[in-house]
Design a protein around this motif. Structure first.
Motif, short mmCIF file in Angstrom:
data_model
loop_
_atom_site.label_atom_id
_atom_site.label_comp_id
_atom_site.label_asym_id
_atom_site.label_seq_id
_atom_site.Cartn_x
_atom_site.Cartn_y
_atom_site.Cartn_z
N ALA A 137 53.60 16.01 56.48
CA ALA A 137 54.68 17.84 56.61
C ALA A 137 53.41 17.93 55.45
O ALA A 137 52.99 19.42 55.62
N ALA A 138 53.70 17.88 54.69
CA ALA A 138 52.90 18.91 53.38
C ALA A 138 51.76 19.18 53.36
O ALA A 138 50.65 19.95 52.60
N ALA A 139 50.98 17.53 53.51
CA ALA A 139 49.65 17.24 53.47
C ALA A 139 48.80 18.17 54.82
O ALA A 139 48.19 18.01 53.66
N ALA A 140 49.63 17.85 55.48
CA ALA A 140 49.25 18.71 56.69
C ALA A 140 48.56 20.70 56.24
O ALA A 140 47.74 21.02 56.84
N ALA A 141 49.70 20.55 55.21
CA ALA A 141 49.89 22.34 54.93
C ALA A 141 49.39 23.01 53.71
O ALA A 141 48.36 23.44 53.60
N ALA A 142 48.72 21.71 53.28
CA ALA A 142 48.48 21.97 52.41
C ALA A 142 46.81 21.84 51.89
O ALA A 142 45.94 21.38 53.56
N PRO A 143 45.82 22.96 51.67
CA PRO A 143 44.35 23.28 52.05
C PRO A 143 43.87 21.92 51.55
O PRO A 143 44.17 21.50 50.78
N PRO A 144 42.70 21.94 52.88
CA PRO A 144 41.83 20.86 52.91
C PRO A 144 40.47 21.21 52.01
O PRO A 144 40.36 21.60 51.24
N ALA A 145 40.06 19.18 51.75
CA ALA A 145 39.45 19.62 50.31
C ALA A 145 38.38 18.90 51.45
O ALA A 145 38.27 18.19 52.40
N ARG A 146 36.60 18.64 50.45
CA ARG A 146 36.16 17.99 51.48
C ARG A 146 34.55 17.31 50.36
O ARG A 146 34.40 18.45 49.13
N ARG A 147 34.65 16.60 50.79
CA ARG A 147 33.82 15.56 49.18
C ARG A 147 32.58 14.90 50.25
O ARG A 147 32.81 14.04 51.43
#
Ligand code: ZN
Ligand code: ZN
Ligand code: FE
Length: 796
Positions: A4-14
């Protein structure tokens, strides 16, 4: 972090670039399922630079994903570099596999051909599978690769499968990321893929399954069948059928070179040879080389004696293509030898194979029938040959299943081409730290082999996008490689490398050594700095230079290369040296060789020491260890004439092994020799040994036992040289590292004895395993020397 926390964290792109062998090995489907498992969006694509991934998701998931790319890569992949950089997120939630991109700098590597995997083999023999009995079954984890690829990126349209349109069932597998044939470029079935055909002197006689059955029937009847494998045609016949094997020998110009056998499964291999765990792993692995192993006495009844006329080891391999699996099912061992005449390169085109059926003026027909198919072979690759020693697989021929996988260099090299040696040729291109070695090309004596060399050089240059700035070649004035270099590069861009320096540098490079080593190079012939023919050399060598510390005492080489075919000539040379007033005439040699020929060669040898006129220019001297083995074989009455280079040495080894089998190797008593250290370089003088051998022989000693004692003497002498070098250079700890190279180390008894004797002196011993000790490894050594020299000249 919780989901749930992961989903809430802002996404990053690599953006992640993966380099190495990552195409044609199921890497993209692996990335796809890895991404889906981590809830990552974005894409993966094959580019000529390698596999490019853009991944978007939670940072923790991205970190784990990036780590797993290397850690969990599919078994055939070789990840050499993972490079990641940050991008701005775009909101991708879905992960997709993009089609290949043609642009950009080509930096990807392609895998070698891979033997049929267990899953495919299961389907092949499953009557309910839609590919039951289909001889071209393959998947993402197995099948042809190098031999069908024309260019990069590795995509169906760049392979010899381009002409086959997938049926809807095959296409569905190809497009489904969950399928084990997802993007398997050679994917095919009986409906849409390649098909078999059987031809004999009368034309096409059967197609499809009937062709396979016809081939099996003909083999069982004792016929010779040419069949199309992955990298070329084999000539096959029933190994138990003495007349079939004899006909095959005659067709191959009467050479006594051992034939390799293909056996249906590991249990059959176990019945033929004494196998260790490493042998079994090599036989069953995905590379499937011919593995040399000591034969069981009971195996004798199962195969014709002419398979291995000299005795000694058998060369075994397991089926590596589905066609072989089907052909060998319920069959005894088959002889499998390259489809060619003697030393020419292996035939790969259907038209060339069909010519094997027709007798010509100079030779009989080579095959009674040809089993072929319509999937072209783009690049030829002969079978690889290996043997296990000291816990590792040692290659004697590096080709199918290994080439063009890179050998890692201990330093970055500028782009260069190394032309290799004249015999057992391979060539090498370098790119950064990668040495890209070609498959086995063969002896460069024939026009066919020379054009195969040029084609291969051109193909690899284009495939790997290497534009060589330097060309390395052998020192010999007539070397083919020297002519190639002259055509490709101006004089200041050509680098001549001495043969034995290249041998030692190859051993250093594959063992990632730097600095200096003590190098022992024992082989047939290599052009020396003094214009003589070297081959029994102890060198103090680094990549950029070497010094000759010791060598075998020179003897005349009567008849140049002809001496290799007639070992008795070398025996006369050694006898003349050891017995200045004339050799004892009771030796078997003098009753076996026509006296006129003996007189002729003795006269030639005498001219070498003619003090009035001096030695004629056409009569070189040699320190060759290979020629010493020849001399000993003839002296002991084991072999007077050879049908191929190395035959006398092989038979001498076989005789020694038989004689030595009853005692511990360490207990074989050596014979006397002299190490002359007052000269520079030192000379290893075997005249006392020759005299001792003759008197032992006179006393009734068995030739096999004397052969064993000769091996032990050579090992003792080399150890003595190493100790002497240490005494002279007590401070030089780098010279306690001894590198062994050269074709003589294909002799397992010699390798074992020398290895043991050197370890006893406290030395650290380095052997070949990635490239052969014979001239097949020269290109790597030339490349390493040339790279070091050019880098040095750039930094100075
Ligand atoms: Zn497979
Ligand atoms: Zn199909
Ligand atoms: Fe050599």
């Amino acid at each position: 972090m919780s989901p749930a926390a992961a989903a809430a964290a802002p996404p990053a792109r690599r953006r992640i670039l993966v380099r190495g062998i990552v195409q044609g090995v199921g890497f993209r489907p692996f990335v796809y399922s890895l991404a889906v498992g981590h809830g990552i969006g974005g894409f993966v694509a094959n580019t000529s630079a390698g596999v490019v991934i853009e991944a978007e998701g939670a940072v923790a998931e991205l970190d784990d994903f990036t780590l797993a790319l290397r850690r969990d890569a599919p078994p055939l992949a070789r990840v050499m570099e993972v490079e990641a950089s940050n991008l701005a997120p775009r909101g991708d939630r879905k992960f997709v596999i993009q089609s290949s991109d043609q642009e950009g700098e080509v930096r990807a590597l392609i895998p070698p051909d891979v033997a049929t995997c267990t899953a495919c083999r299961r389907e092949l023999f499953d009557p309910n599978d839609r590919r039951h009995g289909y001889p071209f079954i393959n998947c993402t984890h197995c099948g042809p690769r190098y031999t069908i690829i024309g260019s990069l990126p590795y995509d169906r349209r760049a392979t010899t499968m381009a002409g086959f349109r997938m049926c809807s069932a095959c296409r569905r597998e190809y497009e489904n990321p969950a399928d084990r044939r997802f993007h398997a470029q050679p994917n095919a079935c009986a409906e849409c893929g390649p098909a078999l055909e059987m031809a004999d002197g009368t034309g096409t006689v059967a197609v499809g399954t009937a062709a396979l059955e016809a081939a099996r029937a003909r083999l069982l009847r004792g016929e010779i069948v040419a069949l199309k494998g992955l990298g070329g045609f084999h000539l096959a016949c029933d190994a138990a059928n003495a007349s079939a094997v004899a006909r095959l020998r005659a067709a191959k110009r009467g050479s006594d070179k051992p034939f390799a056998l293909m056996v249906p499964h590991l249990a059959a291999a176990d019945e033929m040879c004494r196998l260790g765990p490493e042998d079994r792993a090599a036989l069953e692995g995905s590379r499937r080389p011919i593995v040399l192993a000591p034969r069981r006495a009971e195996a004798g009844g199962r195969i014709a004696a002419a398979v291995v006329p000299a005795g000694g080891c058998l060369g075994l391999m397991l089926p590596y293509s589905p066609l072989h699996e089907l052909l060998l099912a319920d069959m005894g061992p088959l002889v499998m030898t390259s489809g060619n005449y003697a030393e020419e390169p292996i035939a790969a085109e259907n038209a060339a194979a069909l010519r094997l059926l027709a007798p010509a003026a100079s030779r009989p027909a080579l095959a009674d029938a040809v089993l072929l198919h319509n999937r072209p072979i783009h690049r030829r690759a002969d079978d690889s040959v290996a043997r296990c020693f000291a816990g590792g697989l040692r290659l004697l021929r590096r080709s199918r299943g290994f080439a063009p996988e890179p050998v890692e260099l201990p330093f970055v090299a500028p782009p260069l081409l190394a032309c290799g040696g004249e015999l057992k040729n391979t060539l090498c291109l370098t790119r950064d730290r990668s040495a890209l070695l070609s498959p086995h090309i063969g002896d460069l004596e024939t026009r066919e082999a020379q054009s195969f060399f040029l084609e291969t050089a051109d193909h690899l240059r284009r495939l790997f996008a290497v534009d060589p700035q330097w060309v390395a070649h052998d020192l010999h004035p007539d070397a083919f490689g020297r002519r190639v270099a002259a055509g490709l590069a101006p004089p200041e861009r050509r680098i001549a490398v001495q043969h034995h320096h290249a041998h030692i540098a190859a051993c250093m490079a594959e063992n990632q050594l730097s600095g200096r080593v003590l190098g022992i190079a024992l082989d047939g012939t290599g052009y020396g700095l003094d214009g003589e023919i070297w081959g029994g050399e102890v060198l103090i060598a680094g990549y950029t230079s070497f010094r000759r510390a010791a060598h075998l005492r020179y003897v005349p080489l009567p008849g140049g290369d002809g001496a290799a075919r007639q070992p008795w000539r070398m025996a006369l040379a050694y006898l003349a040296d050891a017995f200045p007033s004339g050799p004892p005439r009771w030796l078997p040699l003098f009753s076996q060789v026509p006296p006129r020929q003996v007189a002729l060669i003795e006269a030639v040898i005498a001219r070498a020491s003619d003090s009035a006129h001096g030695r004629p220019a056409w009569l070189p001297r040699t320190s060759s260890c290979g020629r010493l083995f020849d001399a000993l074989a003839a002296l002991l009455g084991i072999r007077f004439d050879s049908t191929f280079e190395g035959q006398a040495a092989m038979e001498l080894e076989a005789a020694a092994v038989r004689a030595a089998s009853s005692c511990a190797l360490a207990e074989i008593p050596p014979l006397p020799f002299t190490l002359a250290t007052e000269t520079s370089p030192w000379t290893l003088d075997f005249r006392p040994m020759t005299r001792a051998l003759v008197s032992e022989l006179r006393g009734g000693a068995a030739p096999g036992l004397l052969a064993a004692r000769f091996h032990a003497t050579l090992a003792r002498a080399l150890a003595a040289i190493c100790l002497q070098v240490c005494k002279q250079h007590p401070e030089a700890s780098d010279l306690r590292r001894v590198a062994l190279s050269g074709g003589c180390f294909q002799n397992w008894l010699l390798l074992e004895l020398v290895h043991a004797a050197l370890l006893q002196t406290g030395a650290q011993v380095f052997l070949h395993s990635l490239v052969p000790p014979n001239d097949g490894g020269l290109a790597l050594g030339q490349a390493a020397v040339a790279a070091a020299l050019t880098t040095e000249s750039l930094t100075n």
